[in-house]
Motif scaffolding. Structure first.
Motif, short mmCIF file in Angstrom:
data_model
loop_
_atom_site.label_atom_id
_atom_site.label_comp_id
_atom_site.label_asym_id
_atom_site.label_seq_id
_atom_site.Cartn_x
_atom_site.Cartn_y
_atom_site.Cartn_z
N VAL A 239 0.86 -1.19 0.00
CA VAL A 239 0.00 0.00 0.00
C VAL A 239 0.89 1.24 0.00
O VAL A 239 1.86 1.32 0.77
CB VAL A 239 -0.91 0.02 1.23
N ALA A 240 0.60 2.20 -0.86
CA ALA A 240 1.35 3.46 -0.89
C ALA A 240 0.37 4.60 -1.06
O ALA A 240 -0.66 4.46 -1.74
CB ALA A 240 2.36 3.46 -2.03
N PHE A 272 10.19 3.26 6.52
CA PHE A 272 9.42 4.17 5.68
C PHE A 272 10.29 4.69 4.53
O PHE A 272 11.51 4.78 4.66
CB PHE A 272 8.89 5.35 6.51
N TYR A 273 9.62 5.05 3.44
CA TYR A 273 10.34 5.61 2.30
C TYR A 273 9.50 6.71 1.68
O TYR A 273 8.28 6.82 1.93
CB TYR A 273 10.64 4.53 1.27
N GLY A 274 10.14 7.52 0.84
CA GLY A 274 9.40 8.57 0.18
C GLY A 274 10.06 9.01 -1.12
O GLY A 274 11.25 8.77 -1.35
N PHE A 275 9.26 9.66 -1.96
CA PHE A 275 9.72 10.21 -3.22
C PHE A 275 9.49 11.71 -3.23
O PHE A 275 8.52 12.20 -2.65
CB PHE A 275 8.93 9.61 -4.40
N ILE A 288 4.67 8.82 0.23
CA ILE A 288 5.28 8.32 1.46
C ILE A 288 4.54 7.05 1.86
O ILE A 288 3.31 7.01 1.84
CB ILE A 288 5.22 9.36 2.60
N ALA A 289 5.29 6.02 2.23
CA ALA A 289 4.65 4.75 2.58
C ALA A 289 5.57 3.94 3.49
O ALA A 289 6.78 4.20 3.58
CB ALA A 289 4.32 3.95 1.32
N VAL A 290 4.99 2.94 4.12
CA VAL A 290 5.78 1.99 4.90
C VAL A 290 6.19 0.85 3.96
O VAL A 290 5.40 0.38 3.14
CB VAL A 290 4.98 1.46 6.11
N ASP A 291 7.43 0.46 4.05
CA ASP A 291 7.96 -0.60 3.20
C ASP A 291 7.60 -1.95 3.83
O ASP A 291 8.46 -2.69 4.30
CB ASP A 291 9.48 -0.46 3.05
N ALA A 292 6.30 -2.22 3.85
CA ALA A 292 5.78 -3.38 4.56
C ALA A 292 4.42 -3.74 3.98
O ALA A 292 3.82 -2.96 3.24
CB ALA A 292 5.66 -3.09 6.06
N ALA A 293 3.94 -4.91 4.33
CA ALA A 293 2.62 -5.34 3.87
C ALA A 293 1.94 -6.14 4.98
O ALA A 293 2.45 -7.18 5.41
CB ALA A 293 2.74 -6.18 2.61
N ASP A 312 -1.62 -0.13 7.33
CA ASP A 312 -0.40 0.37 6.69
C ASP A 312 -0.49 1.87 6.43
O ASP A 312 0.50 2.60 6.54
CB ASP A 312 -0.14 -0.39 5.39
N ILE A 313 -1.69 2.35 6.05
CA ILE A 313 -1.86 3.80 5.85
C ILE A 313 -1.73 4.54 7.18
O ILE A 313 -1.09 5.59 7.27
CB ILE A 313 -3.22 4.09 5.20
N ARG A 314 -2.33 4.00 8.23
CA ARG A 314 -2.27 4.64 9.54
C ARG A 314 -0.84 4.73 10.05
O ARG A 314 -0.44 5.75 10.62
CB ARG A 314 -3.14 3.88 10.54
N ASP A 315 -0.05 3.67 9.84
CA ASP A 315 1.36 3.72 10.24
C ASP A 315 2.07 4.89 9.56
O ASP A 315 2.86 5.60 10.19
CB ASP A 315 2.06 2.41 9.88
#
Length: 452
Positions: A239-240, A272-275, A288-293, A312-315
């Motif tokens: 999810v991103a 976490f990562y971002g562009f 911005i998203a967590v690098d997880a599922a 995942d969005i809440r994190d």
């Protein structure tokens, strides 16, 4: 039955399949690529605006391939007359000790390879990071590693460029074509018959001397009916989200991509990562998203197509509130999902179907690619698959990509469907959510997958 016998048929029209088609066509060999859905669809892992091109790897063989990929990206851009990457750099930052017990190593692990390959990098303190990027309240002992030879891939332009170039080199391409099974011709075992259904109504059989299978998460839909085997997959529903940035005055700009290394918190990933806002996307939006599922499945048919995992969005929203300046976390501007295909070690599968499963077909005539985090290697992997299909070998093959390798529990990642398995083991391999731990860590080979 179609009358032409192609030199190569490629199954799967995503970035890897299109790159392989392009590379085969460049040699002058005849090639046909088959895609089940529309080209440029949302069904796999290439539906977004951007992906990372990165060169920072702890493992020598991956660092070497990343360096090799740089030249092949340049070649592709030169051939197309199009810039496909925005080379703004990459900042890795966070806890310098995190990841020490994983094969990928720590945040600073890539330094040795960057030095060996004579690639530029710079270390930053937490204070320097917060001066250059819109972060706040980072732990004072955190550090960063910035490398300029990294950038953002324009995914949608890449896909369209590959298909256009492949056609310019005389490749044929058919969408809405589902491959039902692949079998050697009864009268000539050197020829493969690819049985398909087009537009859900028309049965057509295509023929080729060599086959490249590269449909990502859907690979078992081809392997099972064709060869009686399947790969033991762990598919992550990633999810991103894109969030609004302050457009000014005193606006918010991320100068490059970034990735945070940090230990889990209460069982939830802190990777976490971002562009940055990309020139080809909407203004003042950052991904911005967590690098997880949180949701992990065994087959794409189990994907939730109309629901996005809220955890995942809440994190991500909580992370933004705590550590990012000028980004509105209240509600994402938009959210997307994709399928990240993995085997037990989070590494590529790029190999030939073993001879014993070919039903008498010619050895080294069927090549498979799936799994791993591959977008940054698209031109290289396309070239490797083309060479493997046409020449029976490629200098980019690695033993770490073997289809016959085993996991840490000594179980093969390629499963023979005809072998007798206990009922319990069969359920464990085939049922969704046989393992409930959140999966995370594209940068950590095998991380959070070791208990499969």
């Amino acid at each position: 039955m179609a009358t032409e016998i192609f030199d190569v048929i490629v199954v799967g029209g995503g970035p890897i399949g299109l790159a392989a088609t392009y590379e085969v066509a460049k040699t002058g060999a005849s090639v046909l690529v088959l895609e089940k859905n529309n080209f440029f669809n949302q069904a796999g892992s290439s539906g977004d605006l951007a992906r990372m091109f990165r060169t920072m790897y702890t493992e020598d063989f991956m660092a070497d391939l990343a360096k090799d990929a740089m030249k092949l990206w340049d070649d592709l851009e030169q051939d197309s007359g199009t810039s496909l990457r925005w080379m703004s750099g990459l900042l890795n930052f966070g806890d310098k000790d995190y990841g020490g017990n994983t094969p990928e190593g720590t945040l600073l692990g890539p330094k040795d390879n960057l030095k060996r390959l004579e690639m530029t990098f710079k270390e930053l303190t937490a204070t320097q990071i917060q001066e250059r990027y819109p972060f706040k309240d980072l732990p004072p002992d955190w550090i960063g590693l910035f490398a300029p030879d990294n950038g953002v891939i324009n995914v949608q332009l890449l896909l369209r460029t590959l298909l256009s170039l492949a056609k310019d080199y005389s490749a044929e391409a058919k969408q809405h074509t589902s491959v039902l099974k692949i079998r050697p011709c009864k009268t000539d075992k050197n020829i493969w018959q690819v049985h398909t259904i087009r537009h859900e109504t028309e049965d057509i059989t295509f023929r080729a001397k060599k086959i490249i299978i590269s449909p990502g998460a859907y690979v078992n839909h081809i392997l099972r009916p064709s060869f009686g085997v399947h790969l033991d997959l762990d598919i992550w529903e990633m999810v991103a989200s894109y969030f609004n940035c302050n457009a000014g005055p005193k606006g918010t700009i991320f100068p490059s991509m970034w990735f945070q290394f940090a230990p889990d918190n209460n069982g939830r990933s802190r990777l976490f990562y971002g562009f940055p806002t990309v020139p080809w996307g909407p203004p003042n939006l950052t991904r911005i998203a967590v690098d997880a599922a949180s949701r992990r499945i065994k087959d794409p048919s189990e994907r939730l197509t109309n629901v996005v995992n809220p955890d995942d969005i809440r994190d991500t929203q909580d992370f933004i509130k705590a550590h990012v300046v000028g980004v509105d976390s209240t509600v994402p501007a938009f959210t997307l999902t994709c399928l990240q295909t993995n085997v037990s070690d989070n590494m590529f599968v790029m190999d030939y179907i073993p001879k014993e499963y070919l039903h008498g077909g010619r050895e080294k005539s069927v090549v498979v690619f799936t799994a791993g985090w591959a977008m940054k290697f698209v031109p290289l992997l396309g070239k490797a698959l083309a060479e493997m299909a046409l020449n029976g070998k490629s200098g980019f093959e690695r033993e770490q990509f073997s289809i016959t390798r085993k996991d840490k529990k000594n179980r093969p990642i390629l499963v023979d469907d005809n072998e007798n398995e206990s009922h319990g083991d069969q359920l464990k391999r085939e049922s969704s959510f046989a393992f409930t731990q959140q999966a995370s860590g594209s940068s950590f080979r095998g991380h959070h997958n070791v208990d499969k």
